[in-house]
Structure formats: C-alpha cells, structure tokens
Design a protein around this motif. Structure first.
Motif, PDB file in Angstrom:
ATOM      1  N   ARG A  36       0.816  -1.212   0.000  1.00  0.00           N
ATOM      2  CA  ARG A  36       0.000   0.000   0.000  1.00  0.00           C
ATOM      3  C   ARG A  36       0.856   1.270   0.000  1.00  0.00           C
ATOM      4  O   ARG A  36       0.376   2.353   0.222  1.00  0.00           O
ATOM      5  N   GLY A  37       2.181   1.121  -0.230  1.00  0.00           N
ATOM      6  CA  GLY A  37       3.068   2.267  -0.400  1.00  0.00           C
ATOM      7  C   GLY A  37       3.796   2.692   0.862  1.00  0.00           C
ATOM      8  O   GLY A  37       4.477   3.692   0.861  1.00  0.00           O
ATOM      9  N   GLU A  38       3.658   1.935   2.007  1.00  0.00           N
ATOM     10  CA  GLU A  38       4.382   2.306   3.221  1.00  0.00           C
ATOM     11  C   GLU A  38       5.764   1.676   3.193  1.00  0.00           C
ATOM     12  O   GLU A  38       5.942   0.538   2.803  1.00  0.00           O
ATOM     13  N   SER A  39       6.795   2.443   3.619  1.00  0.00           N
ATOM     14  CA  SER A  39       8.167   1.950   3.579  1.00  0.00           C
ATOM     15  C   SER A  39       8.460   1.030   4.751  1.00  0.00           C
ATOM     16  O   SER A  39       7.719   0.961   5.711  1.00  0.00           O
ATOM     17  N   SER A  40       9.561   0.308   4.672  1.00  0.00           N
ATOM     18  CA  SER A  40       9.878  -0.725   5.644  1.00  0.00           C
ATOM     19  C   SER A  40      11.243  -0.504   6.254  1.00  0.00           C
ATOM     20  O   SER A  40      11.692   0.618   6.375  1.00  0.00           O
ATOM     21  N   LEU A  41      11.894  -1.592   6.650  1.00  0.00           N
ATOM     22  CA  LEU A  41      13.147  -1.492   7.389  1.00  0.00           C
ATOM     23  C   LEU A  41      14.255  -0.851   6.557  1.00  0.00           C
ATOM     24  O   LEU A  41      14.318  -1.037   5.344  1.00  0.00           O
ATOM     25  N   PRO A  42      15.156  -0.074   7.222  1.00  0.00           N
ATOM     26  CA  PRO A  42      16.220   0.631   6.499  1.00  0.00           C
ATOM     27  C   PRO A  42      17.392  -0.273   6.173  1.00  0.00           C
ATOM     28  O   PRO A  42      17.610  -1.296   6.801  1.00  0.00           O
ATOM     29  N   ASP A  43      18.175   0.144   5.177  1.00  0.00           N
ATOM     30  CA  ASP A  43      19.426  -0.539   4.887  1.00  0.00           C
ATOM     31  C   ASP A  43      20.591   0.301   5.409  1.00  0.00           C
ATOM     32  O   ASP A  43      20.395   1.396   5.948  1.00  0.00           O
ATOM     33  N   ALA A  44      21.816  -0.193   5.244  1.00  0.00           N
ATOM     34  CA  ALA A  44      22.994   0.472   5.802  1.00  0.00           C
ATOM     35  C   ALA A  44      23.205   1.860   5.203  1.00  0.00           C
ATOM     36  O   ALA A  44      23.529   2.821   5.913  1.00  0.00           O
ATOM     37  N   GLU A  45      23.024   1.981   3.890  1.00  0.00           N
ATOM     38  CA  GLU A  45      23.218   3.272   3.234  1.00  0.00           C
ATOM     39  C   GLU A  45      22.220   4.313   3.748  1.00  0.00           C
ATOM     40  O   GLU A  45      22.567   5.461   3.981  1.00  0.00           O
ATOM     41  N   ALA A  46      20.968   3.912   3.926  1.00  0.00           N
ATOM     42  CA  ALA A  46      19.949   4.837   4.412  1.00  0.00           C
ATOM     43  C   ALA A  46      20.241   5.254   5.850  1.00  0.00           C
ATOM     44  O   ALA A  46      20.047   6.417   6.231  1.00  0.00           O
ATOM     45  N   LEU A  47      20.711   4.317   6.670  1.00  0.00           N
ATOM     46  CA  LEU A  47      21.066   4.636   8.047  1.00  0.00           C
ATOM     47  C   LEU A  47      22.214   5.635   8.098  1.00  0.00           C
ATOM     48  O   LEU A  47      22.190   6.603   8.864  1.00  0.00           O
ATOM     49  N   ALA A  48      23.238   5.408   7.261  1.00  0.00           N
ATOM     50  CA  ALA A  48      24.384   6.322   7.228  1.00  0.00           C
ATOM     51  C   ALA A  48      23.956   7.713   6.790  1.00  0.00           C
ATOM     52  O   ALA A  48      24.397   8.730   7.336  1.00  0.00           O
ATOM     53  N   SER A  49      23.068   7.767   5.784  1.00  0.00           N
ATOM     54  CA  SER A  49      22.572   9.056   5.305  1.00  0.00           C
ATOM     55  C   SER A  49      21.792   9.782   6.394  1.00  0.00           C
ATOM     56  O   SER A  49      21.939  10.991   6.583  1.00  0.00           O
ATOM     57  N   SER A  50      20.970   9.044   7.144  1.00  0.00           N
ATOM     58  CA  SER A  50      20.195   9.650   8.221  1.00  0.00           C
ATOM     59  C   SER A  50      21.094  10.141   9.351  1.00  0.00           C
ATOM     60  O   SER A  50      20.830  11.179   9.957  1.00  0.00           O
ATOM     61  N   LEU A  51      22.172   9.419   9.633  1.00  0.00           N
ATOM     62  CA  LEU A  51      23.112   9.838  10.669  1.00  0.00           C
ATOM     63  C   LEU A  51      23.766  11.168  10.304  1.00  0.00           C
ATOM     64  O   LEU A  51      23.977  12.023  11.161  1.00  0.00           O
ATOM     65  N   ARG A  52      24.067  11.342   9.033  1.00  0.00           N
ATOM     66  CA  ARG A  52      24.678  12.601   8.586  1.00  0.00           C
ATOM     67  C   ARG A  52      23.707  13.778   8.693  1.00  0.00           C
ATOM     68  O   ARG A  52      24.124  14.926   8.784  1.00  0.00           O
ATOM     69  N   ASP A  53      22.410  13.487   8.673  1.00  0.00           N
ATOM     70  CA  ASP A  53      21.405  14.543   8.741  1.00  0.00           C
ATOM     71  C   ASP A  53      20.959  14.880  10.158  1.00  0.00           C
ATOM     72  O   ASP A  53      20.166  15.807  10.349  1.00  0.00           O
ATOM     73  N   CYS A  54      21.440  14.136  11.149  1.00  0.00           N
ATOM     74  CA  CYS A  54      21.005  14.351  12.537  1.00  0.00           C
ATOM     75  C   CYS A  54      21.449  15.721  13.044  1.00  0.00           C
ATOM     76  O   CYS A  54      22.584  16.141  12.793  1.00  0.00           O
ATOM     77  N   GLY A  55      20.555  16.388  13.777  1.00  0.00           N
ATOM     78  CA  GLY A  55      20.867  17.704  14.317  1.00  0.00           C
ATOM     79  C   GLY A  55      21.218  17.704  15.786  1.00  0.00           C
ATOM     80  O   GLY A  55      21.437  18.757  16.375  1.00  0.00           O
ATOM     81  N   GLY A  56      21.265  16.540  16.420  1.00  0.00           N
ATOM     82  CA  GLY A  56      21.605  16.452  17.833  1.00  0.00           C
ATOM     83  C   GLY A  56      21.888  15.024  18.238  1.00  0.00           C
ATOM     84  O   GLY A  56      21.641  14.075  17.483  1.00  0.00           O
ATOM     85  N   ALA A  57      22.416  14.855  19.451  1.00  0.00           N
ATOM     86  CA  ALA A  57      22.784  13.522  19.923  1.00  0.00           C
ATOM     87  C   ALA A  57      21.574  12.616  20.070  1.00  0.00           C
ATOM     88  O   ALA A  57      21.673  11.401  19.832  1.00  0.00           O
ATOM     89  N   ASP A  58      20.422  13.177  20.451  1.00  0.00           N
ATOM     90  CA  ASP A  58      19.225  12.356  20.591  1.00  0.00           C
ATOM     91  C   ASP A  58      18.813  11.755  19.248  1.00  0.00           C
ATOM     92  O   ASP A  58      18.364  10.606  19.179  1.00  0.00           O
ATOM     93  N   GLY A  59      18.974  12.525  18.191  1.00  0.00           N
ATOM     94  CA  GLY A  59      18.677  12.000  16.864  1.00  0.00           C
ATOM     95  C   GLY A  59      19.591  10.858  16.492  1.00  0.00           C
ATOM     96  O   GLY A  59      19.156   9.859  15.899  1.00  0.00           O
ATOM     97  N   VAL A  60      20.868  10.971  16.848  1.00  0.00           N
ATOM     98  CA  VAL A  60      21.819   9.890  16.572  1.00  0.00           C
ATOM     99  C   VAL A  60      21.427   8.631  17.339  1.00  0.00           C
ATOM    100  O   VAL A  60      21.467   7.515  16.798  1.00  0.00           O
ATOM    101  N   ARG A  61      20.999   8.803  18.583  1.00  0.00           N
ATOM    102  CA  ARG A  61      20.606   7.638  19.382  1.00  0.00           C
ATOM    103  C   ARG A  61      19.371   6.949  18.803  1.00  0.00           C
ATOM    104  O   ARG A  61      19.264   5.719  18.845  1.00  0.00           O
ATOM    105  N   ARG A  62      18.452   7.734  18.258  1.00  0.00           N
ATOM    106  CA  ARG A  62      17.266   7.120  17.648  1.00  0.00           C
ATOM    107  C   ARG A  62      17.646   6.300  16.413  1.00  0.00           C
ATOM    108  O   ARG A  62      17.159   5.190  16.220  1.00  0.00           O
ATOM    109  N   VAL A  63      18.521   6.870  15.587  1.00  0.00           N
ATOM    110  CA  VAL A  63      18.980   6.109  14.420  1.00  0.00           C
ATOM    111  C   VAL A  63      19.750   4.872  14.851  1.00  0.00           C
ATOM    112  O   VAL A  63      19.617   3.800  14.251  1.00  0.00           O
TER     113      VAL A  63
END
Length: 492
Positions: A75-102
């Motif tokens: 139905r168009g909902e996304s699923s579990l992330p891969d390593a590249e997506a995780l790395a990209s999200s880590l680079r976009d984090c604006g604080g330590a709490d964001g890094v911990r969530r990723v």
C-alpha cells in the motif's frame, strides 16, 4: 622506534563600585537540539538491501514492530532501512538524541551493525561530543578498519584527550591495522598539543618511509614542529613541499607569529599573495597579530581596507584582531571605531578594547566599558581582569583596585601568574608597597615581571634599600632578571 610501520595618567577618580564577576556563570551555554519535528525514522528508509533474515523476522512480526508489513508495503508504506539509508540519516542528525534514535533503529533492523554503519555512528556521536557513546560502539565492533580507529582517535582529539589518541594508535598498531594519512595527521596533532617531540619525529619518519606525504600531511608535520617550538624544522618542511595550499601558508605564518618572528610572518604573507594564493580569515587574523607585535600599523591599515572592500571574510575574529592591532599600536580611537561598528563581539574584543584604553591612559573609559561588558553578561577571563587592574593602576585608584582584588580572591584567581604580577604593579603604582610585597610572597610562582614590578615600585617611592634587597631575593628565588629589572635596580 616505539612502533613499527611500513616501508601618562589622569588624576584619580572615585568611581562607583565595580559589579561582581563570576567567570564560570556569565555566559550561559545553550545546548541546541533537533529543530526539525520528530518522525518515525524507519518510515524514511528503504529496505532494498535488507538481509533475508531481517525480511523473515519482519514478515513474522504481527505488528511489524513499528515497521510496515508486506501488505502495508504494497500500500506504499516503507519498511526497514538498509545500511546506506542509516548512514545518510546519521549525517542529517541535528543532535545527539537524533543519533541515538537512528542507532536504535540500526540495532533493531540489521543483523549486525557492520563496520560501515558503526564507523558512521562513531563519527555522528563525535559531532556532538558524545565520547562515551562513540567508545561503546567502537568497543563492541567485532572487526575494526583503519577508518574505525581513526574516527575514534579523532573523537578524543576533538575533546583534547591527547593521551587517549596516542594509546589508541599503539593499540591499532598492535592489532595489525596499518594507519593511513588521516591517522598520521590525527596523531601529529596530538603530539603537537602534548609537545611530544620524540614520538612526533618517529611519526614523521614513518610518513617518509611509507610514502604518505601530501599537502595535508606535510602541513600537519610543519604544524607539529611549530607547536614544539622548532620553527626551523617547520620552515624546512614547508620549503620542501612540492605543493602548497592556503592551510600550509597559514600554518607557517601563524608559527612565525607565535614564536615572535612577526617580521618574517609579514614577509611570508606578502610572498603568499604574490604567488596567487587567496588568504582566508585565519591567515588575516595571524597577520594582524604580527602587525600588533611589530607595531606595523600601516600594514594593518592596508589589511583593514581589504576587509572593508570585502576581499576577505569579515567576521567576529577578524574584527577582534583589528581592535587588538589598533589598541596595541596606540591607535585607541581607531580601535574604538572598529569596536563600535562590530555587530557581534566576544570576550577577546571587549578585553582588547579595555586593555587598549588602560594602556593609553584612558582608565575611566576602560572601567565604564567593563561595566557595559558586565551588563551584557559577557564572559570575563584573566586578561580582562589584568586590563581592568591596569586601568585602576593608571588612575591610581586604590579603592577600585582593592574591590577588584577582593573579587579576584572570591573567584580563586589570585594564584594566576599574570593577575598576581599585575596586582603587585597596581599596589606599587598606588604607593602601597607593603601590600605588593605580601602578594608577591604569597604567589606560588614568580617570574621576572612580578619581581621587576616590585623593584620598580620601591624605586619610584624612593625605597632604594628595599629595591636592592628585592633584587637579591629574586636571585635567590632562581629567577633570571631581565634588562628592565637591572635598569630599575640601577636607579637605586
């Protein structure tokens, strides 16, 4: 080898009381967090490279653990992330709490973090000075690459834990991992900060034998030698560089300035410009400091004109350097003009202006500026106190100086050598040599400046016997007199 690697003052005034200062609470620090609204991280990732085991675990989960089921994916909902997506999200984090969530998403969605994701986690935690979290990721890595070791070394380097950098390097060598150019740059910076000339020279040898030389590494080598006080070796490295950039030029200019070779720094700056290199704000700040030391106000004014023409970036650091340059060259009104035009000022800016007023005989203006500084809750450092004491001495105002002395004691700053020496000078200037002698005696460390202040104070008051006795005590104290000390003693 420790490791192996491959081949004149106005009349006194009675001013109102000075505001109290607290050096540890004047400039509250605001820790910024994530400004962006939080959203479920897993929904922003794609799962194209998920492992079969992760797919099976995901499909078997009835509620999906917060992630879309196969039907939901349809139905168009996304699923579990891969390593590249995780790395990209880590680079976009604006604080330590964001890094911990990723980090939490990574642990849940991947069979294992893997070297790639773990390295990105270490770097992400390093951006927000979370050394314990970064070290935990590092320690739990089953396999570490040279990138892993270098990333962890950079965490400690950033926080000033230089001994840990060196220990990590030796652990890396012991584990059989070979360093790369970035590893050696990190290690050289730590050696320079520790003034560990022996280890730094060995690192230099390894770089030469391993063929790791490039413009970044060579600049780091020159900077290391400059930090250790070996300007000749730093200059030799610079002269041998096949390629140079703005950083390498700035490294050498700064080295000359820091070791009292202001004239050489100015000549090198002219050579740099003539060869077509465009200086940055760090270069300009170093050259302005050289102008201040050499009293080269004409050179400094030319740089100021270039800044006004927007040839160089005009920021708070260049503005502060201009204020300092004009103040030390005796051009206090030019310094005030720059100070008044600055949209933002820091402690260095305020302190330079206060010291400039005090040294030019404008003690009242220095005290008034200090009050403004306090009203704006600007952080006060030791040099600010020294400048304010100088102003009180130039006014020969014991009331203000004693009040400031009381606050120095309250804030446990009396053991600072520069503040102690200025206090001795202040009390001598006010004719209270008994206080001056007590302060000098109580100082844990004394240098030629503090002793000379007392000797000169005794002579100015006509106490020649005390002046000669102080010179004798200075020699017994193991302090070598300077030219001004002997000049003051001879007047006795």
């Amino acid at each position: 080898m420790l490791f192996c690697c491959p081949a004149s003052p106005p009349p006194p005034i009675q001013a109102s009381s000075l505001p109290p200062f607290r050096t540890n609470s004047l400039s509250p620090t605001v820790r910024g967090g994530n400004a962006a609204p939080r959203r479920p991280l897993a929904r922003s990732f794609s799962a194209k490279n998920r492992s079969p085991r992760a797919r099976n675990r995901h499909a078997a989960a009835g509620d999906g653990g917060g992630y879309g089921s196969p039907e939901q994916e349809g139905r168009g909902e996304s699923s579990l992330p891969d390593a590249e997506a995780l790395a990209s999200s880590l680079r976009d984090c604006g604080g330590a709490d964001g890094v911990r969530r990723v980090h939490a998403v990574a642990v849940r969605s991947l069979d294992s973090l893997g070297t790639f994701v773990a390295n990105n986690l270490i770097s992400a935690y390093a951006r927000f000075d979370e050394v314990s979290d970064a070290r935990k990721v590092f320690d739990e890595m089953p396999e570490r690459s040279v990138v892993s070791w270098t990333a962890m070394m950079n965490v400690y380097l950033k926080l000033g834990h230089y001994g840990e950098v060196v220990r990590l390097f030796f652990d890396m060598v012991g584990s059989g991992v070979q360093g790369n150019s970035l590893t050696f740059v990190c290690l050289l910076k730590s050696c320079g900060e520790r003034c560990d000339a022996k280890l730094g020279q060995q690192v230099h040898c390894c770089i030469v034998k391993g063929g790791w030389s490039n413009v970044i590494v060579d600049s780091a080598i020159a900077h290391f030698y400059a930090q250790c006080g070996d300007v000749a070796s730093a200059s030799a490295i610079f002269d041998k560089m096949a390629y140079r950039d703005v950083i390498s030029w700035t490294t050498m200019i700064t080295a000359y300035v820091q070791h009292g070779h202001g004239g050489q720094a100015l000549r090198m700056f002219s050579e740099m410009v003539s060869e077509g290199f465009r200086p940055n704000e760090f270069t300009v700040c170093s050259v302005l400091k050289a102008c201040a030391e050499e009293k080269a106000v004409r050179f400094g004014k030319q740089l100021h004109c270039a800044v006004l023409k927007k040839m160089y970036k005009n920021d708070i650091h260049i503005g502060s350097a201009l204020v300092t340059m004009y103040a030390r060259c005796g051009e206090v009104f030019d310094a005030q003009a720059v100070f008044d035009m600055m949209p933002r000022r820091n402690t260095i800016t305020w302190t330079s202006m206060i010291s400039g007023y005090a040294q030019s005989g404008h003690g009242e203006k220095a005290i008034l500026l200090f009050r403004k500084m306090k009203m704006r809750r600007v952080f006060v450092n030791n040099l600010t106190i020294v400048g304010l004491l100088s102003a009180c001495g130039s006014l020969q105002s014991p009331y203000l100086g004693k009040e400031l002395h009381a606050q120095i004691i309250k804030n446990s700053m009396e053991e600072n050598l520069q503040i102690g020496s200025t206090l001795v000078w202040f009390y001598c200037k006010c004719g209270e040599y008994t206080y001056a002698a007590r302060i000098l005696e109580a100082m844990p460390d004394r240098d030629a400046i503090s002793w000379t202040a007392l000797i000169s104070g005794y002579n100015n008051l006509g106490h020649n016997v005390e002046a000669l006795k102080s010179l004798d005590d200075m020699l017994w104290d193991g302090v070598k007199p300077n030219t001004y000390t002997y000049s003051s003693a001879l007047k006795a």
